[in-house]
Scaffold this motif. Sequence first.
Motif, PDB file in Angstrom:
ATOM      1  N   ASP A 473       0.819  -1.213   0.000  1.00 23.84           N
ATOM      2  CA  ASP A 473       0.000   0.000   0.000  1.00 23.84           C
ATOM      3  C   ASP A 473       0.850   1.258   0.000  1.00 23.84           C
ATOM      4  O   ASP A 473       0.344   2.333  -0.305  1.00 23.84           O
ATOM      5  CB  ASP A 473      -0.929   0.016   1.228  1.00 23.84           C
ATOM      6  CG  ASP A 473      -2.070  -0.977   1.078  1.00 23.84           C
ATOM      7  OD1 ASP A 473      -2.373  -1.351  -0.071  1.00 23.84           O
ATOM      8  OD2 ASP A 473      -2.648  -1.375   2.103  1.00 23.84           O
ATOM      9  N   ASP A 474       2.115   1.132   0.366  1.00 26.90           N
ATOM     10  CA  ASP A 474       3.030   2.272   0.324  1.00 26.90           C
ATOM     11  C   ASP A 474       3.318   2.610  -1.138  1.00 26.90           C
ATOM     12  O   ASP A 474       3.904   1.808  -1.865  1.00 26.90           O
ATOM     13  CB  ASP A 474       4.318   1.904   1.059  1.00 26.90           C
ATOM     14  CG  ASP A 474       5.318   3.055   1.118  1.00 26.90           C
ATOM     15  OD1 ASP A 474       5.106   4.062   0.414  1.00 26.90           O
ATOM     16  OD2 ASP A 474       6.311   2.932   1.852  1.00 26.90           O
ATOM     17  N   PRO A 475       2.923   3.787  -1.625  1.00 31.32           N
ATOM     18  CA  PRO A 475       3.115   4.109  -3.046  1.00 31.32           C
ATOM     19  C   PRO A 475       4.576   4.236  -3.449  1.00 31.32           C
ATOM     20  O   PRO A 475       4.879   4.298  -4.641  1.00 31.32           O
ATOM     21  CB  PRO A 475       2.371   5.436  -3.205  1.00 31.32           C
ATOM     22  CG  PRO A 475       2.339   6.032  -1.847  1.00 31.32           C
ATOM     23  CD  PRO A 475       2.241   4.871  -0.902  1.00 31.32           C
ATOM     24  N   HIS A 650      10.598   2.141   2.036  1.00 35.43           N
ATOM     25  CA  HIS A 650      11.231   1.034   1.332  1.00 35.43           C
ATOM     26  C   HIS A 650      12.107   1.497   0.175  1.00 35.43           C
ATOM     27  O   HIS A 650      12.594   0.690  -0.604  1.00 35.43           O
ATOM     28  CB  HIS A 650      10.158   0.064   0.815  1.00 35.43           C
ATOM     29  CG  HIS A 650       9.443  -0.639   1.915  1.00 35.43           C
ATOM     30  ND1 HIS A 650       8.407  -0.070   2.605  1.00 35.43           N
ATOM     31  CD2 HIS A 650       9.635  -1.852   2.470  1.00 35.43           C
ATOM     32  CE1 HIS A 650       7.969  -0.901   3.522  1.00 35.43           C
ATOM     33  NE2 HIS A 650       8.702  -1.998   3.465  1.00 35.43           N
ATOM     34  N   THR A 651      12.301   2.770   0.019  1.00 35.10           N
ATOM     35  CA  THR A 651      13.158   3.282  -1.037  1.00 35.10           C
ATOM     36  C   THR A 651      14.030   4.379  -0.467  1.00 35.10           C
ATOM     37  O   THR A 651      13.783   4.905   0.613  1.00 35.10           O
ATOM     38  CB  THR A 651      12.324   3.851  -2.195  1.00 35.10           C
ATOM     39  OG1 THR A 651      11.406   4.814  -1.668  1.00 35.10           O
ATOM     40  CG2 THR A 651      11.554   2.760  -2.904  1.00 35.10           C
ATOM     41  N   THR A 652      15.054   4.738  -1.227  1.00 36.68           N
ATOM     42  CA  THR A 652      15.915   5.859  -0.857  1.00 36.68           C
ATOM     43  C   THR A 652      15.893   6.869  -1.992  1.00 36.68           C
ATOM     44  O   THR A 652      15.455   6.579  -3.117  1.00 36.68           O
ATOM     45  CB  THR A 652      17.354   5.381  -0.637  1.00 36.68           C
ATOM     46  OG1 THR A 652      17.859   4.863  -1.877  1.00 36.68           O
ATOM     47  CG2 THR A 652      17.435   4.293   0.419  1.00 36.68           C
ATOM     48  N   GLU A 653      16.369   8.055  -1.711  1.00 36.31           N
ATOM     49  CA  GLU A 653      16.400   9.079  -2.757  1.00 36.31           C
ATOM     50  C   GLU A 653      17.242   8.604  -3.935  1.00 36.31           C
ATOM     51  O   GLU A 653      16.876   8.800  -5.092  1.00 36.31           O
ATOM     52  CB  GLU A 653      16.969  10.385  -2.185  1.00 36.31           C
ATOM     53  CG  GLU A 653      16.958  11.530  -3.179  1.00 36.31           C
ATOM     54  CD  GLU A 653      17.334  12.849  -2.525  1.00 36.31           C
ATOM     55  OE1 GLU A 653      17.716  13.771  -3.263  1.00 36.31           O
ATOM     56  OE2 GLU A 653      17.240  12.936  -1.294  1.00 36.31           O
ATOM     57  N   GLU A 654      18.357   7.948  -3.645  1.00 39.44           N
ATOM     58  CA  GLU A 654      19.210   7.445  -4.723  1.00 39.44           C
ATOM     59  C   GLU A 654      18.493   6.354  -5.504  1.00 39.44           C
ATOM     60  O   GLU A 654      18.593   6.274  -6.733  1.00 39.44           O
ATOM     61  CB  GLU A 654      20.514   6.900  -4.133  1.00 39.44           C
ATOM     62  CG  GLU A 654      21.574   6.592  -5.172  1.00 39.44           C
ATOM     63  CD  GLU A 654      21.978   7.834  -5.959  1.00 39.44           C
ATOM     64  OE1 GLU A 654      22.275   7.684  -7.164  1.00 39.44           O
ATOM     65  OE2 GLU A 654      21.993   8.937  -5.378  1.00 39.44           O
ATOM     66  N   PHE A 679      -2.616   5.420   2.469  1.00 41.19           N
ATOM     67  CA  PHE A 679      -1.549   4.711   3.157  1.00 41.19           C
ATOM     68  C   PHE A 679      -1.233   5.367   4.499  1.00 41.19           C
ATOM     69  O   PHE A 679      -1.078   4.678   5.521  1.00 41.19           O
ATOM     70  CB  PHE A 679      -0.302   4.682   2.273  1.00 41.19           C
ATOM     71  CG  PHE A 679       0.908   4.082   2.946  1.00 41.19           C
ATOM     72  CD1 PHE A 679       0.953   2.732   3.240  1.00 41.19           C
ATOM     73  CD2 PHE A 679       1.990   4.867   3.296  1.00 41.19           C
ATOM     74  CE1 PHE A 679       2.061   2.175   3.861  1.00 41.19           C
ATOM     75  CE2 PHE A 679       3.098   4.326   3.914  1.00 41.19           C
ATOM     76  CZ  PHE A 679       3.132   2.968   4.194  1.00 41.19           C
ATOM     77  N   GLU A 680      -1.142   6.687   4.524  1.00 41.27           N
ATOM     78  CA  GLU A 680      -0.839   7.385   5.777  1.00 41.27           C
ATOM     79  C   GLU A 680      -1.961   7.195   6.784  1.00 41.27           C
ATOM     80  O   GLU A 680      -1.714   7.037   7.991  1.00 41.27           O
ATOM     81  CB  GLU A 680      -0.602   8.862   5.500  1.00 41.27           C
ATOM     82  CG  GLU A 680       0.707   9.131   4.759  1.00 41.27           C
ATOM     83  CD  GLU A 680       0.856  10.575   4.321  1.00 41.27           C
ATOM     84  OE1 GLU A 680      -0.153  11.310   4.358  1.00 41.27           O
ATOM     85  OE2 GLU A 680       1.969  10.966   3.940  1.00 41.27           O
TER      86      GLU A 680
END
Length: 714
Positions: A473-475, A650-654, A679-680
Amino acid sequence: MRVGSGSPLLCSMLRLWRLRISTAGHWRCYTAGVGSPVVLRPYQETCLQACVDALERGSTRIGVSLPTGAGKTTVFISLLSRLPAPKQAPDATRSLVIVNSVELARQTAEQARRLFPEWTVEIEQGKQQASGLADLTVATFQTLLRSQRLGKFRAQYLKGVIVDEAHHAAAPSYRRILSHFDSAIKSPDDEFEPPALSHRIPILGFSATFSRHDGMALGSVFEEIVYHKDVVEMIKDQWLCEVRFTTVQADLDLSGVTVNTSSGDFNPTSLAHVVNTPVVNELVVRSWLDKAADRKSTLVFCVNLAHVNALTTTFRNAGVDARYVHSKTPAAERKALVEDFKAGKFPVLVNCAVLTEGTDIPNIDCVIVARPTRSRNVFAQMIGRGMRLSPATGKDYCRIIDFVDSEARVAGVVSTPTLFGLDPSMISDDETIESLEERNAAMVEADEETGPRTGAVTGNMSSPTAVKYIDHDDPFVLADQGSGDPSLRQLTRNAWVSCGGGVYVLECLGKGYIRITPAEGGDESDEEREDGGGGQVEGTGVVTGQEQNAKFVAHYTPPTLAKQTAWMLKISPYRKSRQILTAATLGDAVRGCDTYALNEILPGTVALGLLRTSRWRWEPASETQKQFILKRWKDRKVIAAADGLGKAMHTTEEGLRALKKGEAANIITRLKHGALTRFEKKRKQQAKIHLAQQKEIRRRAREDVRVGRLPLTH
């Protein structure tokens, strides 16, 4: 003197306690007539020895946990008789017992005079004024809160202070009194200066429920619990009467009942709205008539005064001589009612929070818990009222009747099944301690073989130790090209995305989009969407399945402005949407929408661009896509909870900078259709539930009694 396991003295004691009265079932009893020596039960001697050992080790603030009917009063009076005056204070020969009710004061004084007739025994309560010079003084804490009454009991002459119902001792009122006798107990009054003491006075706490559920730490008063005996042990060893349990499933919806934030138990007024109804009161009386009409002395526990009156009236309307007692009943009338009840002059006594503690009515052979509780202590106190032995009245067993929510809608409610780790729906009638334990053992064995049952609701809550999962559910989760629902692969080859809340979207390559939503709510409001579009819903297209059976509805929203123009003007290119189908399943809805897209929106080979495997989706994301996503990723709201819920994305800026076009397109579509907002909202709900579970676990842990050191704080 210690008694060895094989000593003649112990053998004689055990033979004495195994005498039984055959005409009234199997009983263990003891008496101490005037002038006769006190003969204690084996476990009572063990308890006294544990106290003496602790005092010899240097602990002077100790607690004892004994269930109702175990003879706490006899034990602590006997303990006082064995406490010598300290060498540094030879005049310290007096004792003080602090109780919390008039009835307890009277009962304790009578028992002391019966066991030790040579003692001078006085009561300090209300109009009864003690001299402060007696061998033993029994005082209510309410009276001792008056400084001139407390001042009679000078510390230099005391060899011991007993606190009965000691689970109250952490309350400010008790600490205000006890701080006069031990400087280690902090008074709630900042200006209080502890007196200089010539010797350490033992502060000895006794309770059937040596714990608190409101967060106040008993370690602020007592150093350790030196002895604990469980009620189940007492029944098995025949020191308490046999018990038979009947749990009645009732239509009680406790989900709306408010909970006291400090105690963790139900608020009485709110609870009364659910349990004090004609239907529930009729069920209580009918259950008693069916299962306990042969019982001679039934004690009923209610929520509040209105409940007491209503339930008493219901009993009387059924032809049962029921009477009631509550906090506003005059003392003389209350005493007369209790004495008549003890004498068996009427069969049912209804009460509210009056006879929960310190009530010695051995003839009670039935207890009805007509008020649900989330406190193991309160439940144990209520059912404990009927567990005393009473061979003289012909009592053979005690019937416990309690009521549970048939839907198990609220976790944490204590009942007979949950005491043994069972689901309330598994309980049957006429259970005994042995049969309940057998069921619990069988359930544990079955769980070990097949794994824990899912969906079972018990009074126990387990805390997960380590859970790792991908929250689709986290976009911003990039799993499965950021589609939000890996199961979509089984339904379609096209690049559908899940936006949470049952919303699915297919972006049609600049030709608008198709949106599937749950049929109950129709197309969602534009407030949860970030494209600002939607407009009116027009017409009806293909319909899959019957309207009345529809679970999903799909709309197509075409663009009315060129995307580049809309982008420059910062407005949505979409203006109107029309319903194209309804369907009974998500699979039917997706397949129907795919057909509509192929025939009506993107005919021919252009539709190949919708495929998840389309070549363009594997090209590097454009700078415009990256900038849009990075801005939204940095602006996201992170929900933090005690266990880190929401802290880790689950992600980073890079990682976002290395996006493919298809991933970026999916993320942008999900963001525009409210996936982040949903999600929030979900994470906030998860954090709230997690905190509530942790609070409940801590509350239940506080009710767990073990021998050992007590924590200073919870």
